[in-house]
Write an enzyme that holds these catalytic residues in place. Structure first.
Site, PDB file in Angstrom:
ATOM      1  N   ASP A 228       5.419   9.503  -3.736  1.00  0.00           N
ATOM      2  CA  ASP A 228       4.120  10.047  -3.373  1.00  0.00           C
ATOM      3  C   ASP A 228       3.279   9.091  -2.547  1.00  0.00           C
ATOM      4  O   ASP A 228       2.501   9.510  -1.705  1.00  0.00           O
ATOM      5  CB  ASP A 228       3.358  10.531  -4.607  1.00  0.00           C
ATOM      6  CG  ASP A 228       3.309   9.527  -5.740  1.00  0.00           C
ATOM      7  OD1 ASP A 228       3.739   8.377  -5.567  1.00  0.00           O
ATOM      8  OD2 ASP A 228       2.823   9.903  -6.834  1.00  0.00           O
TER       9      ASP A 228
ATOM     10  N   ASP B  17      -0.895   2.282 -13.021  1.00  0.00           N
ATOM     11  CA  ASP B  17      -0.013   3.170 -13.787  1.00  0.00           C
ATOM     12  C   ASP B  17       0.819   2.491 -14.863  1.00  0.00           C
ATOM     13  O   ASP B  17       0.973   3.046 -15.945  1.00  0.00           O
ATOM     14  CB  ASP B  17       0.932   3.959 -12.875  1.00  0.00           C
ATOM     15  CG  ASP B  17       0.209   4.971 -12.014  1.00  0.00           C
ATOM     16  OD1 ASP B  17      -0.953   5.269 -12.314  1.00  0.00           O
ATOM     17  OD2 ASP B  17       0.805   5.456 -11.043  1.00  0.00           O
TER      18      ASP B  17
END
Length: 885
Positions: A71, A481
């Site tokens: 992404d 993350d």
């Protein structure tokens, strides 16, 4: 955890870092800047994965040719010989950072050397540039680009649907691209060079994740989400007649053309109330399979279905493996075994708890089995074993209770592909890695298939901060993350991320300069403390106590001796504490949200910066005083660091193109700053081991110097600069952090926004560096190393290293050779070239003409060959013969 992959860095970029023209140099003159160049070897500090893999694409004509898209971290090609992934978009530069977000990939089955990528990270204002389609004729080794008149969103909601980009399997000059934001369906008839909208396509989509989102992120129309050709409806050289298109519209999700795109109709009888995430065709049996969810993904979804459409009769069959009432997830990952087309697999992509689920049918969806089942709740029986020994952090340090297990099969499992040439090999992407198996058919025979990470080489972490202490581990990282890691060996995957507590994102970290066993980190966590401490150099951690109001990590600084800390968290003002943060007090004189750092010598001196003002504390962070220094950047896109070993020596980088922007230096604890006139823009600053004979530590920065954007090094206090990366190694946006290594001269650690931690080592073993007065033209000895790095039918890639083995520096060079077999160069980087017949001449470009004795310069190229590809045996530097290595 939900890996939204939206970083504060993006918000800073949206404020204007990447648009406009360079600012004027500081008063005192636009002195001529001479850039030296050094040859560096670049690698990743291995983490392996770390982010969402929304797409995997196997070529249908060539065995072992596969691609993966991420992404925000670019695209990758599978290397079968090493079972690793090769990054393909490291050449994306600073101004085009959005091109590291890949919304779709397409591999040409007519000509497997060709591959296409639809790129762009955000469709809202966070990405200042429009999307583009990249095309390659050498499997992604080099690219050409066509800019589009709209944006694409590789990191937007719905990014796991697809593929939105597709090549006609019968006439590969024809491609289709589904666009978001109401921009419709687009077509190219010249192999991706030009694009035009298919104006008669009847539906641009209408689904948005959250219409109330004023940022434009969750409120964007997810648009046209996949294109699938029915290869059986065409013949080689003629456009495929039947094309299916998926649209983000719950009532009108699937359209078809039966006349090569001349007209389109809504597929009659289709299910409603869901979005079709994938549409996969089994042309042999005449079935179009569709995976439906009630949400766009990749992390939401409450209900789902699987349907099968018979292309010959128009019959729809609900083939869902479980009753709709029993779903709490959407379906997305969907694949057909091309060796046995009746075999179909799908994923429950948003099943976060207790685990994702994989479904498999060997009778075209008539009956299904699951990767795991309950025996007697909460106990599970698994058809698989999972081995994460190559990426042990994938257990996340968890110790769950049944029915959860560790490691999990995954989450956000929107990509799933069976190798079209090998029924035993399957790969699927998760929010943290790419898993695979090479004994999949054991599923059907009653055995257990083995799942392992198949992710080496694919690095997809977003880096917020970096530290390289003078002792202990060479690298500590703060990551989005997955928190961060302590690397004791850069070539090995660490056993675990930082835990106790485990932050979803670490925003800042620091160590005590004279006591590097003391480390502090701060970060984001849904519930729990936002600060942690270590007394063993980051090997083990314990949580601190949050002051009232803290909502996020912010920035943190450790005193040089580790005796106290200053913390500027989100949601609360700047705080200070003596000891390990069991009790915090509010600092005075410094605004909330200030960036904080520590002096690396005086344990009671701390610094802050906010909105153009520099602040100094001499009492351990209790009180700050605003400096009288003026002319600093007015915004907050700033990073600054104090130099180890020198009290009050501070370097500040940052700014924006609509104001002050550059690099400033203070030697009086920020009372005054001097702007370096030879640095046009700078975004990071870091320090490393001094060069041989130098009295000042080496500086590193991500900057624009001499009109060139890159990673730069100075060994003479910023008087001269050496660009140490090249146009092939740019990694998009590198503005979050940089640090040298205090123990290894020339080693630098570079942050990226999706390609992990990059580190570079210099070929300049002498420890020299920095620019000098222009030396004479090349004379003396030279050595050339010519290496073919990749070769395929009709094409190859090579690297050439030219070494100065004489005693005099070069200020420019020209290297010539002759190909023995008529090879032709198609593209060359890091040099200019001409070719006449078989004779080639490569000349330096502006930034790599200076080559010191004992140093080297490297350039590379792709070329074509036929019959043989013999390496050249003779090279000449101007008119002198070089030794070949």
């Amino acid at each position: 955890m939900r890996r939204t992959r939206i970083l504060t860095a993006v918000l800073a970029l949206a404020a204007g870092l990447l648009v406009g023209t360079p600012p004027a140099l500081a008063a005192g003159g636009a002195a001529r800047t001479t850039l030296a160049a050094d040859t560096y070897t670049w690698k990743n500090a291995r983490i392996d994965g770390g982010g969402f893999v929304p797409g995997i694409v196997f070529n249908r004509a060539e065995k072992n040719l596969a691609y993966a898209r991420t992404d925000i971290g670019g695209a990758y090609r599978w290397q079968e010989s090493t079972k690793t992934w090769t990054p393909l978009l490291d050449s994306v530069g600073w101004a085009d950072w959005g091109n590291t977000g890949v919304v779709s990939l397409a591999s040409d089955s007519v000509d497997p050397t060709k591959v296409y990528a639809a790129v762009g990270t955000y469709t809202n204002s966070w990405d200042p540039t429009n999307g583009a389609v990249l095309r390659s004729a050498d499997r992604g080794a080099s690219w050409q680009k066509t800019d589009l008149p709209f944006k694409l969103g590789g990191n937007m909601p719905g990014r796991g649907m697809g593929e939105r980009l597709a090549v006609d399997p019968n006439k590969d000059s024809v491609l289709y691209l589904g666009a978001p934001s109401g921009k419709g369906l687009w077509r190219s008839t010249d192999s991706g060079v030009t694009w035009s909208q298919v104006t008669n396509f009847p539906n641009v989509g209408n689904y948005v994740q959250d219409p109330t989102d004023t940022s434009g992120y969750a409120s964007d129309n997810q648009g046209i989400v996949w294109v699938t050709f029915d290869e059986s409806s065409g013949t080689s050289g003629s456009a495929t007649k039947t094309i299916y298109v998926g649209v983000a519209d719950k009532d009108n999700a699937v359209y078809r053309s039966t006349d090569a795109g001349a007209t389109w109709t809504r597929l009659a009888g289709q299910p409603t109330g869901y979005l079709a995430h994938k549409g996969v065709l089994d042309a042999e049996n005449g079935y179009l399979y569709l995976a439906y969810s009630d949400k766009g993904g990749p992390y939401d979804g409450g209900k789902g279905r699987l349907w099968r459409y018979a292309t010959a009769t128009g019959t729809w069959t609900n083939i869902s493996p479980v009753a709709e009432a029993d779903t709490y997830y959407g379906f997305s990952g969907l694949t057909v075994d091309r060796q046995h087309p009746g075999t179909v697999m799908a994923t429950a992509y948003s099943s976060w708890w207790p685990d994702t689920q994989l479904f498999r049918s060997t009778d075209s969806g008539g009956t299904w089995t699951k990767a795991w089942d309950y025996t007697s709740y909460p106990n599970r029986s698994n058809r698989y074993t999972i081995d994460v020994s190559s990426s042990p952090w994938l257990t996340f340090g968890a110790n769950p209770s049944p029915p959860e297990q560790t490691p999990k099969l995954g989450w956000m499992t929107e990509s799933l592909e069976i190798d079209p040439f090998n029924s035993d090999r399957m790969m699927y992407g998760t929010g943290a890695t790419l898993y695979g198996t090479e004994d999949l058919t054991k599923w059907d025979s009653g055995g257990q298939f083995t799942v392992k990470p198949m992710v080496q080489g694919l690095e997809e972490t977003a880096v917020n901060d970096l530290a390289s202490p003078p002792s202990g581990a060479p690298l500590l990282s703060a990551l989005g993350d997955i928190g961060g890691f302590r690397h004791t060996d850069l070539a090995k995957v660490p056993s675990m991320m930082f835990t106790s507590p485990t932050f979803t994102t670490t925003t800042s970290l620091d160590f005590a300069e004279t006591n590097p066993d003391t480390v502090v980190r701060v970060g984001n966590l849904d519930s729990g403390p936002h600060i942690a401490f270590s007394t063993d150099n980051g090997a083990n951690w314990f949580a601190g106590t949050d002051p009232s109001g803290v909502s996020g990590g912010g920035t943190v600084a450790a005193a040089s001796d580790g005796s106290r800390f200053v913390w500027s968290p989100a949601g609360a003002g700047v705080q200070y504490a003596t000891g390990f943060g069991s009790s915090w007090s509010a600092s005075s004189g410094v605004p909330s949200g200030a960036i904080v750092e520590s002096d690396r010598v005086d344990p009671k001196t701390f610094y802050g910066f906010k909105s153009g003002k520099f602040y100094v504390s001499s009492d351990g962070g209790a009180t700050f005083t605003a400096s009288a220094a003026s002319g600093l950047p007015s915004g907050d896109s700033v990073r600054f660091k104090a130099l180890p070993g020198a009290k009050g020596d501070v370097w500040l980088a940052g700014g924006a193109t609509d104001g002050a922007y550059g690099l400033w230096h203070s030697t009086d604890s920020g009372a005054t700053f001097t702007k370096l006139s030879n640095v046009e823009q700078a975004d990071t600053i870091g320090f490393g081991k001094a060069a041989t004979g130098a009295s000042y530590q080496t500086l590193y920065t991500s900057a624009k110097i001499g009109g060139v954007r890159g990673i730069f090094r100075s060994t003479d206090k910023g008087a001269t600069w050496t660009r140490i990366n090249d146009d092939v190694h740019q990694w998009g946006w590198t503005g979050a952090a940089i640090t040298g290594d205090p123990r290894v001269y020339g080693r630098v650690y570079v942050s990226t926004n999706g390609r992990g931690v990059i580190y570079g080592d210099t070929s300049d073993t002498s420890g020299g560096g920095g620019g000098t007065d222009p030396p004479p033209t090349p004379t003396g000895a030279c050595t050339v190393t010519y290496k073919i790095t990749s070769q395929w039918s009709g094409g190859f890639q090579a690297d050439v290293q030219l070494s100065n083995t004489g005693s005099t520096a070069w200020t420019g060079w020209s290297l010539g050779w002759t190909f023995a077999d008529g090879q032709k160069i198609t593209q060359l980087w890091n040099a200019d070239f001409t070719q006449s017949g078989t004779a080639v001449t490569a000349k330096n470009v502006s930034w790599n003409g200076n080559v010191a004795p004992g140093s080297s310069v490297t350039f590379g190229f792709t070329g074509s060959w036929s019959g043989a590809n013999t390496k050249p045996t003779a090279f000449k530097l101007t008119d002198q013969t070089c030794t070949t290595a």
